[in-house]
Design a protein around this motif. Structure first.
Motif, short mmCIF file in Angstrom:
data_model
loop_
_atom_site.label_atom_id
_atom_site.label_comp_id
_atom_site.label_asym_id
_atom_site.label_seq_id
_atom_site.Cartn_x
_atom_site.Cartn_y
_atom_site.Cartn_z
N UNK A 58 0.83 -1.21 0.00
CA UNK A 58 0.00 0.00 0.00
C UNK A 58 0.86 1.25 0.00
N UNK A 59 1.95 1.21 0.77
CA UNK A 59 2.91 2.33 0.83
C UNK A 59 2.19 3.68 0.95
N UNK A 60 1.30 3.75 1.94
CA UNK A 60 0.48 4.95 2.14
C UNK A 60 1.32 6.02 2.85
N UNK A 61 1.65 7.09 2.12
CA UNK A 61 2.49 8.17 2.66
C UNK A 61 1.66 9.32 3.22
N UNK A 62 0.38 9.10 3.40
CA UNK A 62 -0.47 10.14 3.98
C UNK A 62 0.00 10.47 5.39
N UNK A 63 0.19 11.77 5.65
CA UNK A 63 0.68 12.21 6.95
C UNK A 63 -0.50 12.58 7.85
N UNK A 64 -0.44 12.12 9.09
CA UNK A 64 -1.45 12.53 10.07
C UNK A 64 -0.79 12.73 11.42
N UNK A 65 -1.42 13.53 12.28
CA UNK A 65 -0.88 13.86 13.60
C UNK A 65 -1.82 13.33 14.68
N UNK A 66 -1.23 12.75 15.71
CA UNK A 66 -2.05 12.21 16.79
C UNK A 66 -1.33 12.40 18.12
N UNK A 67 -2.08 12.30 19.21
CA UNK A 67 -1.53 12.40 20.56
C UNK A 67 -1.23 11.00 21.06
N UNK A 68 0.02 10.65 21.27
CA UNK A 68 0.36 9.31 21.74
C UNK A 68 -0.11 9.09 23.17
N UNK A 69 -0.46 7.86 23.53
CA UNK A 69 -0.87 7.58 24.92
C UNK A 69 0.31 7.67 25.86
N UNK A 70 0.03 7.90 27.15
CA UNK A 70 1.10 7.95 28.14
C UNK A 70 1.73 6.56 28.30
N UNK A 71 3.04 6.54 28.53
CA UNK A 71 3.76 5.28 28.64
C UNK A 71 3.41 4.53 29.92
#
Length: 209
Positions: A58-71
């Motif tokens: 698929x090699x999907x190069x679509x960029x998106x931004x997200x908030x990662x969960x706390x470790x």
């Protein structure tokens, strides 16, 4: 997620009851459980290999931004937003899934070989396939479902120790059952031992009379 946890709990309890009926401790049955467990693990890794190929193709190069969960629950600082591509995100999730599966395989094998517990293998054989089916990576790349609703990235991660906790619960159930059987046998033995002196005393009393 709450529904999935309830289903897993109900499935574990049901499988524990089934395992008791099947007498898994018999030597022949142990072999069948071992084979079934290894087949389920092989299916998991083959599916993950297919998903890796799917992500690469698929090699999907679509960029998106997200908030990662706390470790961890003790982390006070809010993690900074992360920007990545769909391909990089999915590969990262696949790596986590492989690590969790590998860790579960190693520890479950250790529990079985070291302590002889069969129930964890039996239960995890079914839970592994059930959890694999419900995994977002499988839903998106194998079943080709749309990435919307619960499947919208970022995906809510399961606990890395989820499979191990389920196995531990099964092991505890087996241990409790074995302890109850030992207690019952010990209790029965102590009663029979206590009856012998009483009979001897009664016999001596009759003789003296």
């Amino acid at each position: 997620m709450a529904a999935d946890a309830f289903i897993n709990l109900a499935l574990v309890l049901g499988l524990v009851q089934l395992s008791q009926r099947l007498e898994l401790e018999k030597e022949d049955n142990i072999l069948y459980v071992q084979i079934a467990f290894m087949i389920s693990q092989s299916i998991v890794f083959l599916v993950y290999l297919y998903i890796r190929m799917s992500i690469k193709n698929a090699s999907d190069k679509t960029v998106f931004t997200y908030d990662p969960p706390k470790q961890s629950m003790f982390q006070t600082e809010t993690p900074e937003p992360v920007s990545t591509t769909i391909e990089e995100y999915d590969m990262g999730e696949l790596k986590k899934a492989l690590q969790a599966s590998g860790m579960s395989l190693v520890i479950l094998s250790f529990i079985h070989l070291k302590f002889g517990y069969v129930n964890p293998l039996f239960i995890q054989t079914f839970l592994t396939l059930k959890n694999l089916y419900s995994a977002p990576l499988v839903q998106v790349h194998v079943l080709k479902k749309k990435t919307e609703g619960k499947l919208n990235r970022p995906w809510v991660p399961d606990s890395a120790l989820k499979g191990l906790q389920e196995a531990a619960a099964a092991a505890k159930e087996t241990k409790d059952k074995a302890a109850a059987e030992i207690a019952e046998k010990t209790g029965g033995g102590s009663n029979s031992e206590g009856e012998a002196p009483a009979k001897e005393k009664e016999s001596e009393r009759l003789k003296s009379e």
